[in-house]
Enzyme design. Structure first.
Site, PDB file in Angstrom:
ATOM      1  CG  HIS A 175      74.277  25.597-115.854  1.00 50.55           C
ATOM      2  ND1 HIS A 175      73.946  25.481-117.182  1.00 50.55           N
ATOM      3  CD2 HIS A 175      74.856  26.822-115.738  1.00 50.55           C
ATOM      4  CE1 HIS A 175      74.305  26.580-117.829  1.00 50.55           C
ATOM      5  NE2 HIS A 175      74.850  27.409-116.969  1.00 50.55           N
ATOM      6  CG  HIS A 199      73.146  14.436-119.055  1.00 46.76           C
ATOM      7  ND1 HIS A 199      73.832  14.660-120.225  1.00 46.76           N
ATOM      8  CD2 HIS A 199      72.001  15.166-119.157  1.00 46.76           C
ATOM      9  CE1 HIS A 199      73.139  15.485-120.997  1.00 46.76           C
ATOM     10  NE2 HIS A 199      72.017  15.809-120.366  1.00 46.76           N
ATOM     11  CD  GLU A 200      68.798  14.932-116.952  1.00 41.22           C
ATOM     12  OE1 GLU A 200      68.523  16.130-116.715  1.00 41.22           O
ATOM     13  OE2 GLU A 200      68.756  14.452-118.093  1.00 41.22           O
ATOM     14  CG  HIS A 238      70.860  19.851-117.233  1.00 42.04           C
ATOM     15  ND1 HIS A 238      71.285  20.761-118.171  1.00 42.04           N
ATOM     16  CD2 HIS A 238      70.527  18.724-117.929  1.00 42.04           C
ATOM     17  CE1 HIS A 238      71.207  20.220-119.380  1.00 42.04           C
ATOM     18  NE2 HIS A 238      70.758  18.985-119.261  1.00 42.04           N
TER      19      HIS A 238
END
Length: 662
Positions: A451, A444-445, A448
């Site tokens: 991105h 999940h992290e 980020h």
């Protein structure tokens, strides 16, 4: 067996075991780096640098130096932004002004919560407040706003600007408008005063929401004392102890930790009043209306429609033992899996690099370079993965430096981010082993982080995760789908000792286990999101606890426990005020992207490139719904969002068949 034979037997079998182990657990360089124990490197002859390679930050006092330098540079850039003729140079000046302040503020924002040295944390906190105060003043600087307005009001010049420059100009103007730039002098001063007051209230509530409550030791049964921290004649309760197998421990923790604190209650009430006053002052119906402008949802009414429809469609619907999975999920294996995934989807590799003296705040922080096969170095990720005292127990992504095109150097300013987890340290006998939940959080992290890395925006104001809140979680939640797909897991999940791959049946059970109580978990998120909306709507003329009671009954169903105030622990009210729904909406979008674009082949390079091109590359430089539309080739409706979330809870009967066969 004689001693010599026993020794020969031991050596023979140990040699065989070592040989086998070497063959089955050979990791890529990045996997090996994260499975290795932290080594103290002697740097006697190396001059100590500063944090993240910033020379001034070799000591806490460097924050004052860095802040002063940024503020001095701000004055020059302010003159430039106010005096240059309307055009692209105006927007570039604004972005450079923003970049100079953000490079100090963002770095300080991370250090104030994560650095092990309290002096560094305190210095960073002061820098945050100093820079934050200047930003609020700039957002109400009439001359600066007029310079931008001249540009936006000139249709001929605007027509010559590229779409990204036009959008960034509009976003800067939006910042002015929500700060009350259009008000007369008296009202504008009121707006600034409210902003400054809110900075203090936000900080007070945030600190208070994480403070433990205490109760006299004599007030609870003696056999429970060892379950909680002691402070003289008091017991300290710093959390809900939701994982405790003892229901009495959970009940005691719930009642004590959530017991109302009058001062904090007053702080929250005042905070919500100030937010409402500020929103009305600058021309909005409520704080929710102000906060949601520019998001996918657009208005509080649309958010409530989404949440109500989702509630109407939910109905109640295999447990796993995490420790059975951990041997297959060493940290090095997971990092190797991420490296493989990014290489196949984007042509990107993760390369572990050594750090300079003073560059990192803890010896166990790893530095990773993100390198594209043709574009070269894209940026850096600092991996602060391990638990340490005083480190927040939360997994999060921090932007330290945003990417942007630097006209002054003719080069791209590479993004720098930190990923912060709280993983166990490796032991003498094993590397760090992750539970499925930890592995999913890592993915999940890292969503980020990618991105931030894969965006190549012209302006740092819209770099990477600097986008609409209800879009910002899409890339990270999408990574959770990759984390539980067998075709992805089979590439890296193997036992750290034997090299055996994680069985497909266990992966299937892992996916299905997420659906257990899935409807209840989603309903809980709806309740939180509704509560957030009501708090940030029009004043209700009743207490925040009364509102909580009513919304809990209506949207969650479980009765309210008397003499508790859960809202005082709802720290997301600060960073996600009126936007807590964003997680649900982002999950809906991620679900649609997964099912339509990746479920058939999660390692498809063409689809990975399309995903980068349509969704990751733009940061916040493009309307969020346009990015979703570009990826899905259609514009989703509220009903589509709801159906995507509800369909997530449907059981996969193949899993039950697979289980019965095994």
């Amino acid at each position: 067996m004689s001693a010599s034979k026993r020794l020969l037997h031991f050596v023979k079998h140990r040699t065989l075991w070592t040989h086998v182990r070497r063959n089955v657990t050979t990791w890529s360089p990045v996997g090996a780096a994260f499975n290795a124990k932290t080594q103290r490197r002697l740097k006697m002859f190396e001059k100590k640098g500063g944090l993240f390679g910033v020379p001034e930050l070799s000591s806490p006092s460097g924050f004052q130096v860095a802040a002063k330098a940024a503020l001095k540079n701000t004055e020059c850039l302010l003159d430039k932004a106010c005096s240059c003729p309307p055009g692209v140079e105006t927007v570039e000046s604004f972005d450079q002004l923003s970049d100079d302040l953000c490079k100090v503020a963002d770095l300080a924002d991370f250090v104030k919560v994560a650095h092990p040295d309290p002096e560094f944390r305190e210095a960073a906190e002061k820098a945050c407040i100093e820079i934050g105060t200047v930003v609020e003043k700039l957002n109400t600087n009439v001359e600066l706003c007029q310079s931008l307005k001249k540009l936006l009001d000139n249709p001929d010049v605007m027509a010559q600007l590229d779409p990204d420059t036009r959008r960034v100009a509009e976003l800067f103007m939006f910042d002015f408008e929500i700060s009350g730039i259009h008000l007369d002098d008296k009202l504008r001063k009121n707006a600034v005063a409210l902003h400054v007051k809110l900075l203090d209230l936000n900080n007070e509530f945030l600190v208070g929401s994480h403070m433990p409550n205490r109760i006299a030791r004599s007030a609870i049964p003696e056999h429970l004392h060892r379950q909680f921290a002691s402070e003289g004649s008091f017991i300290q309760v710093g959390g809900l102890h939701a994982d405790s197998p003892d229901d009495l421990v959970r009940e005691v923790a719930y009642r004590i930790y959530l017991y109302p604190n009058a001062d904090l209650m007053g702080c929250l009430e005042e905070l919500l009043k100030c937010r409402y006053k500020l929103a009305k002052l600058v021309g909005y119906e409520s704080y929710g209306h102000r906060a949601l402008k520019g998001t996918m949802a657009k208005t509080p009414e649309m958010v409530m429609s989404f949440l109500q429809l989702l509630t109407d469609k939910l109905s109640d619907r295999y447990n796993i033992e995490p420790s059975l999975y951990s041997p297959y999920l060493s940290l090095g294996a997971c990092m190797e899996g991420l490296n493989n995934l990014f290489t196949q989807l984007y042509g990107v590799s993760l390369v572990s690099e050594d750090t300079s003296a003073g560059e990192v705040w803890s010896e166990d922080v790893r530095k990773v370079a993100v390198v594209h096969e043709t574009e070269g170095l894209l940026g850096y990720i600092y991996c602060d993965f391990f638990h340490r005292p005083d480190k927040p127990h939360q997994d999060c992504h921090f932007t330290i430096r945003g990417g942007r095109w630097c006209k002054e150097t003719g080069q791209y300013q590479l993004p720098v981010v930190v990923l912060m987890l709280s993983l166990p340290h490796p032991t003498k006998s094993a590397p760090t082993l992750l539970t499925p939940g930890m592995m999913e959080n890592l993915f999940h992290e890292m969503g980020h982080a990618m991105h931030s890395m894969l965006g190549r925006t012209r302006y740092q104001h819209v770099t990477g995760t600097r986008c609409a809140t209800d879009f910002a979680e899409v890339p990270s939640i999408l990574m959770e789908y990759f984390a539980t797909d067998y075709r992805v897991l089979s590439q890296f999940a193997r036992h750290y000792e034997t090299g055996q791959p994680l069985p497909e049946s266990m992966v299937a059970r892992l996916s299905e286990s997420k659906k257990v109580c899935g409807a209840a978990d989603t309903q809980l998120q709806i309740f939180y999101a509704v509560l957030d909306q009501i708090y940030h709507g029009k004043p209700q003329n009743c207490s925040t606890t009364d509102i909580l009671k009513e919304m809990q009954q209506k949207f969650y169903g479980l009765p309210y426990t008397p003499n508790t105030a859960w809202q005082l622990r709802f720290s997301h009210l600060i960073g996600y005020g009126a936007k807590y729904y964003s997680y649900l909406m982002s999950r809906a979008v991620a679900s649609m992207v997964w099912k339509q674009c990746f479920v058939q082949d999660p390692l498809n390079r063409d689809m990975g490139e399309r995903y980068r091109r349509e969704m990751l590359a733009h940061g916040g430089a493009k309307e969020p719904m346009l990015m979703v539309e570009g990826m899905l080739q259609r514009r989703p409706t509220t009903e589509d969002f709801v159906d995507a979330l509800v369909s997530e809870l449907n059981p996969n009967f193949e899993t039950f068949i697979m289980d019965s066969e095994s």
